[in-house]
Design a protein around this motif. Structure first.
Motif, PDB file in Angstrom:
ATOM      1  N   UNK A   1       0.834  -1.203   0.000  1.00  0.00           N
ATOM      2  CA  UNK A   1       0.000   0.000   0.000  1.00  0.00           C
ATOM      3  C   UNK A   1       0.871   1.255   0.000  1.00  0.00           C
ATOM      4  N   UNK A   2       2.008   1.182   0.694  1.00  0.00           N
ATOM      5  CA  UNK A   2       2.887   2.345   0.805  1.00  0.00           C
ATOM      6  C   UNK A   2       3.490   2.709  -0.545  1.00  0.00           C
ATOM      7  N   UNK A   3       3.987   1.721  -1.271  1.00  0.00           N
ATOM      8  CA  UNK A   3       4.629   2.038  -2.547  1.00  0.00           C
ATOM      9  C   UNK A   3       3.606   2.492  -3.582  1.00  0.00           C
ATOM     10  N   UNK A   4       2.375   1.961  -3.470  1.00  0.00           N
ATOM     11  CA  UNK A   4       1.318   2.393  -4.389  1.00  0.00           C
ATOM     12  C   UNK A   4       0.863   3.814  -4.107  1.00  0.00           C
ATOM     13  N   UNK A   5       1.146   4.309  -2.884  1.00  0.00           N
ATOM     14  CA  UNK A   5       0.772   5.677  -2.530  1.00  0.00           C
ATOM     15  C   UNK A   5       1.719   6.708  -3.114  1.00  0.00           C
ATOM     16  N   UNK A   6       2.918   6.242  -3.483  1.00  0.00           N
ATOM     17  CA  UNK A   6       3.917   7.194  -3.954  1.00  0.00           C
ATOM     18  C   UNK A   6       3.546   7.701  -5.340  1.00  0.00           C
ATOM     19  N   UNK A   7       3.382   9.005  -5.452  1.00  0.00           N
ATOM     20  CA  UNK A   7       3.060   9.622  -6.733  1.00  0.00           C
ATOM     21  C   UNK A   7       4.287   9.558  -7.648  1.00  0.00           C
ATOM     22  N   UNK A   8       4.037   9.441  -8.931  1.00  0.00           N
ATOM     23  CA  UNK A   8       5.145   9.356  -9.876  1.00  0.00           C
ATOM     24  C   UNK A   8       6.050  10.588  -9.798  1.00  0.00           C
ATOM     25  N   UNK A   9       5.469  11.753  -9.503  1.00  0.00           N
ATOM     26  CA  UNK A   9       6.263  12.989  -9.442  1.00  0.00           C
ATOM     27  C   UNK A   9       7.246  12.989  -8.260  1.00  0.00           C
ATOM     28  N   UNK A  10       7.028  12.089  -7.294  1.00  0.00           N
ATOM     29  CA  UNK A  10       7.917  12.007  -6.128  1.00  0.00           C
ATOM     30  C   UNK A  10       9.303  11.501  -6.536  1.00  0.00           C
ATOM     31  N   UNK A  11       9.409  10.933  -7.751  1.00  0.00           N
ATOM     32  CA  UNK A  11      10.699  10.458  -8.248  1.00  0.00           C
ATOM     33  C   UNK A  11      11.450  11.558  -8.998  1.00  0.00           C
ATOM     34  N   UNK A  12      10.979  12.794  -8.895  1.00  0.00           N
ATOM     35  CA  UNK A  12      11.523  13.892  -9.704  1.00  0.00           C
ATOM     36  C   UNK A  12      13.009  14.139  -9.437  1.00  0.00           C
ATOM     37  N   UNK A  13      13.416  14.163  -8.171  1.00  0.00           N
ATOM     38  CA  UNK A  13      14.806  14.471  -7.847  1.00  0.00           C
ATOM     39  C   UNK A  13      15.745  13.398  -8.418  1.00  0.00           C
ATOM     40  N   UNK A  14      15.316  12.142  -8.326  1.00  0.00           N
ATOM     41  CA  UNK A  14      16.104  11.048  -8.884  1.00  0.00           C
ATOM     42  C   UNK A  14      16.229  11.203 -10.394  1.00  0.00           C
TER      43      UNK A  14
END
Length: 437
Positions: free
Chosen positions: A350-363
């Motif tokens: 559930x936690x990983x599914x909550x992560x929005x795609x934009x949260x990977x922006x810095x990476x």
């Protein structure tokens, strides 16, 4: 008869004053053992150096040991633990008890009593903290959860990193409390009312009976350390409790209906009196209220002592009367920490599914920088992708954790336990042998 009866001050009735000092008696009940202990140490010196008759000393020892082991019931008409103990010893040891506290001041006595109480309480805190660290370090759940700044998703973080962060907070508090514990090993007895002792007693020898120190000679400075002790303890506790309150705010949000990525264990949640669907994080919220109480105690200490002259002032008793009950409450609360963290369940899917795609922006900006070697352009490129709805590449962050040496913490705890349990118990046994001889 009050402890100061026979002085220049006239006695009289004042129900308002009696009301104001009544809490002293209720709180001083927690100090009886420590009062008996330091009086045993003091009178053992008087016995060793022939300042009091050996027969009188033995009578005093018998009464003090009984008070140490069984306690005494405090009478508010005798004002405090010091007056009550003197009365009790005279009642049980006869005329010999009249020299019980010769040349001593209640100021140095309450300071000593509080230090003993604080050391035993801090040891309890350290035990709960170490147990909590061990519990958290043994949690094998892992995964990724969203990290937040400004209550907005920022970057993903490993659950193991987050758990290690909590352990770091507890570990730091453990060692900061230990610094205070070690500072308390300086025996306060010997400064009288802040202007020195006329007893001629070597308080370095008195301190050595239970492995304490006596390095400070200046009586004014030593008396000032009474309030400094309160300040030192509350400063460490406030930093620790504020940090935990922030963790608890995370847990409240993470366990809420909208996220639900963790589950708080039974016993730490309650239901609603009206709404059957509610699972309320009451323990976490009430804890946050205790943090507010801790901060208010710091304000009480500072505001009570600011602009006071050196030496003791009667309103300092208000600090003690508020502080000791708080420490007792906190001891019980911290005992509940290991079971709380041991019982938390993490839903990694559930936690990983909550992560929005934009949260990977810095990476993704870093990936772009690897190509262009131009950070500003890489940053801008990622921003353009987000604005245009282009999917970013996801990733799993590395676990970033520090090694926390709980074996070293065990060693520290054993050393502190040696003082509280071994040194003091050995001293009491030595006094009992004298009585029996």
């Amino acid at each position: 008869m009050k402890i100061w009866s026979g002085s220049a001050a006239s006695e009289g009735d004042n129900s308002a004053y009696d009301f104001m000092v009544k809490k002293d008696i209720n709180v001083d009940a927690y100090l009886v053992r420590y009062e008996a202990l330091h009086l045993l140490m003091y009178n053992f010196y008087l016995y060793n150096h022939g300042i009091i008759k050996k027969e009188d000393a033995k009578k005093i020892f018998i009464a003090l040991i009984k008070a140490y082991e069984d306690g005494i019931k405090l009478n508010e008409s005798l004002e405090d633990v010091h007056g009550n103990m003197e009365y009790y010893i005279i009642e049980n040891a006869g005329e010999a008890g009249r020299n019980l506290r010769m040349f001593m001041s209640r100021n140095e006595q309450v300071h000593t009593d509080f230090n003993f109480f604080a050391m035993e309480t801090l040891l309890s805190f350290q035990k709960s903290i170490l147990e909590t660290v061990k519990v958290i370090n043994n949690i094998r759940q892992d995964g990724v959860l969203p990290g937040y700044t400004h209550f907005r998703q920022a970057m993903p973080i490993r659950y193991s990193t987050y758990l290690n962060y909590i352990s770091e907070i507890f570990t730091s508090a453990f060692y900061r409390l230990n610094d205070v514990f070690n500072d308390l090993l300086e025996l306060p007895l010997g400064y009288g009312s802040g202007f020195g002792s006329v007893s001629g007693v070597d308080f370095g020898e008195v301190a050595s009976y239970i492995g304490m120190k006596k390095n400070i000679r200046n009586p004014l400075f030593e008396s000032t350390r009474y309030i400094d002790t309160y300040i030192n303890i509350i400063s460490v506790l406030n930093q620790f409790l504020i940090d935990i309150s922030r963790i608890f705010q995370d847990l409240i949000i993470f366990s809420g209906d909208e996220m639900g990525i963790i589950r708080i264990p039974p016993g730490y949640v309650t239901g609603s009196s009206l709404m059957p669907n509610k699972v309320n994080p009451d323990f976490l919220e009430i804890f946050q209220g205790y943090v507010s109480r801790s901060i208010s105690l710091a304000s009480l200490i500072y505001s009570t002592t600011i602009n006071k002259t050196p030496g003791y002032h009667r309103d300092f008793q208000i600090i003690k009367d508020e502080f000791i009950p708080f420490l007792i409450d906190l001891k019980i609360i911290l005992n509940g920490m290991p079971a709380l963290f041991n019982g938390i369940e993490f839903d990694s899917e559930k936690a990983i599914n909550m992560i929005k795609n934009t949260t990977y922006a810095t990476y993704n900006s870093r990936l772009e920088f690897n190509k262009t070697q131009n950070w500003k352009e890489a940053y801008k490129d990622t921003g353009n992708k987000i604005r245009n709805g282009i999917q970013l590449q996801d990733y799993i962050p590395e676990a970033e954790t520090d090694h926390l040496d709980t074996k070293k913490m065990d060693d520290v705890l054993r050393e502190n336990e040696k003082f509280i349990y071994s040194n003091i118990n050995d001293f009491i046994k030595k006094i009992k042998k004298i009585v029996e001889s």
